[in-house]
Design a protein around this motif. Structure first.
Motif, PDB file in Angstrom:
ATOM      1  N   LYS A  42       1.042   0.181   8.585  1.00 15.52           N
ATOM      2  CA  LYS A  42       1.081   1.253   7.586  1.00 15.52           C
ATOM      3  C   LYS A  42       2.157   0.964   6.553  1.00 15.52           C
ATOM      4  O   LYS A  42       1.944   1.131   5.346  1.00 15.52           O
ATOM      5  N   CYS A  45       0.942  -1.782   4.328  1.00 18.02           N
ATOM      6  CA  CYS A  45      -0.078  -1.291   3.399  1.00 18.02           C
ATOM      7  C   CYS A  45       0.568  -0.572   2.213  1.00 18.02           C
ATOM      8  O   CYS A  45       0.193  -0.784   1.065  1.00 18.02           O
ATOM      9  N   LEU A 130      -5.964   3.276   7.840  1.00 15.55           N
ATOM     10  CA  LEU A 130      -5.714   2.157   6.931  1.00 15.55           C
ATOM     11  C   LEU A 130      -6.963   1.895   6.086  1.00 15.55           C
ATOM     12  O   LEU A 130      -8.079   1.910   6.609  1.00 15.55           O
ATOM     13  N   PHE A 134      -7.670  -3.072   2.824  1.00 12.36           N
ATOM     14  CA  PHE A 134      -6.441  -3.604   3.414  1.00 12.36           C
ATOM     15  C   PHE A 134      -6.751  -4.325   4.724  1.00 12.36           C
ATOM     16  O   PHE A 134      -6.248  -5.429   4.973  1.00 12.36           O
TER      17      PHE A 134
END
Length: 323
Positions: A42, A45, A130, A134
């Motif tokens: 995370k 990202c 997500l 990605f």
């Protein structure tokens, strides 16, 4: 042979903790390293200063120290010290984040556990949301170094979301942060009005992305291959009458025998009267009030699309859902 990387992207409040204990402590299939939920993907990202601060606070702040000592995973961490003492965290703390650092961390950890485990694991529930693009961007590198498998737990959508809302009423949490400064919602939290807040959210269509099971499931199937993604119906996996079959199926998926199942507060569902099992406070503190049968039916109308989507993909709705 490549080591296995087991990604378990949720869904939260569907017994991800008992599943983590099942595959790690009790069956020694995989080991997470320092944390069940490392949140690294995370952070990668997002890769901005704001999220780096959140990531650093989670690892080094007072909340993390408390989790190490008091939280459900503290006991497992203490038992696992010999497996993580030679695993370096340095590469995870560097900004900006990179997929290479994530891979380096788990490859280094694998060297410390490979005599007793089959692989490493990341049980970060934040991975469920997500973005698809990605995941596509990091998948080739992950698959270059690991045999990537994806495990997902699903629970009756209404009851799962009800537990999530109850978690927001935990007095240990900062109410305004939980609702991003929403004054109206925070009033429900301050009064610990679980049921009212739950239905208020449904009427406002305030339903988070991780309620959309099918979108998350199909996303991971597309990226890593359907044969590498295993959906678990929580109510079935912890049903004593179905346990033999469930263990056989998950063992076949892992190519490794799973023989023990950790206890799970949510099965059977006892709501606010759930047993207070050790190391599962994140479960038994989530249901502050109880849903009636009428409540379940009404909530099911608001959340009906999630049941319909499930049936469209899997052909039927699990027998235990909607009860």
């Amino acid at each position: 042979m490549k080591p296995t990387l087991l990604l378990n992207p949720g869904v939260g409040w569907s017994a991800t903790s008992p599943m983590h204990y099942t595959v790690s402590m009790q069956n020694k299939y995989c080991h997470m390293g320092h944390k069940k939920e490392n949140w690294y993907l995370k952070a990668l990202c997002k890769n901005n200063d704001e999220y780096h601060k959140i990531f650093d606070a989670m690892w080094h702040g007072a909340n993390y120290k408390k989790r190490r000592n008091d939280h459900a995973f503290g006991e497992y961490l203490s038992r696992s010290n010999r497996f993580i003492k030679n695993t370096s965290l340095d590469m995870l703390m560097v900004n900006p984040k990179s997929i290479d650092a994530y891979i380096e961390y788990f490859l280094g950890h694998w060297e410390n556990i490979k005599d007793e485990y089959q692989g490493v694991c990341d049980f970060s529930n934040t991975n469920f949301t997500l973005p698809r693009h990605f995941l596509y961007s990091i998948a080739p590198k992950l698959q270059e170094h690991f045999k990537v498998k994806v495990l997902m737990e699903f629970r009756d959508p209404v009851r799962r979301y009800f537990s999530e809302v109850g978690h927001l009423l935990d007095p240990k949490r900062k109410v305004l942060n939980a609702f991003q400064g929403d004054f109206i919602a925070s009033r429900f939290c301050a009064r610990r009005e679980h049921r009212k807040l739950f239905f208020w959210n449904l009427k406002q269509d305030r339903v988070p992305d991780h309620c959309d099971y099918i979108e998350g499931y199909l996303k991971y199937c597309d990226v890593f291959g359907k044969e590498n993604v295993y959906p678990v119906i929580m109510e079935d996996f912890w049903n004593p009458d179905k346990q033999k079959e469930e263990l056989e199926r998950i063992s076949e998926f892992f190519e490794y025998e799973i023989t023990k199942v950790h206890e799970n507060v949510y099965v059977p569902d006892m709501g606010s009267k759930a047993p207070h099992y050790d190391y599962l406070e994140d479960q038994w503190s989530s249901d502050v009030e109880d849903l009636t049968e009428e409540d379940v039916n009404i909530a099911g109308m608001y959340m009906g699309r999630f049941y319909k989507d499930w049936k469209n993909i899997f052909g039927e709705i699990p027998e235990a859902w909607g009860k």
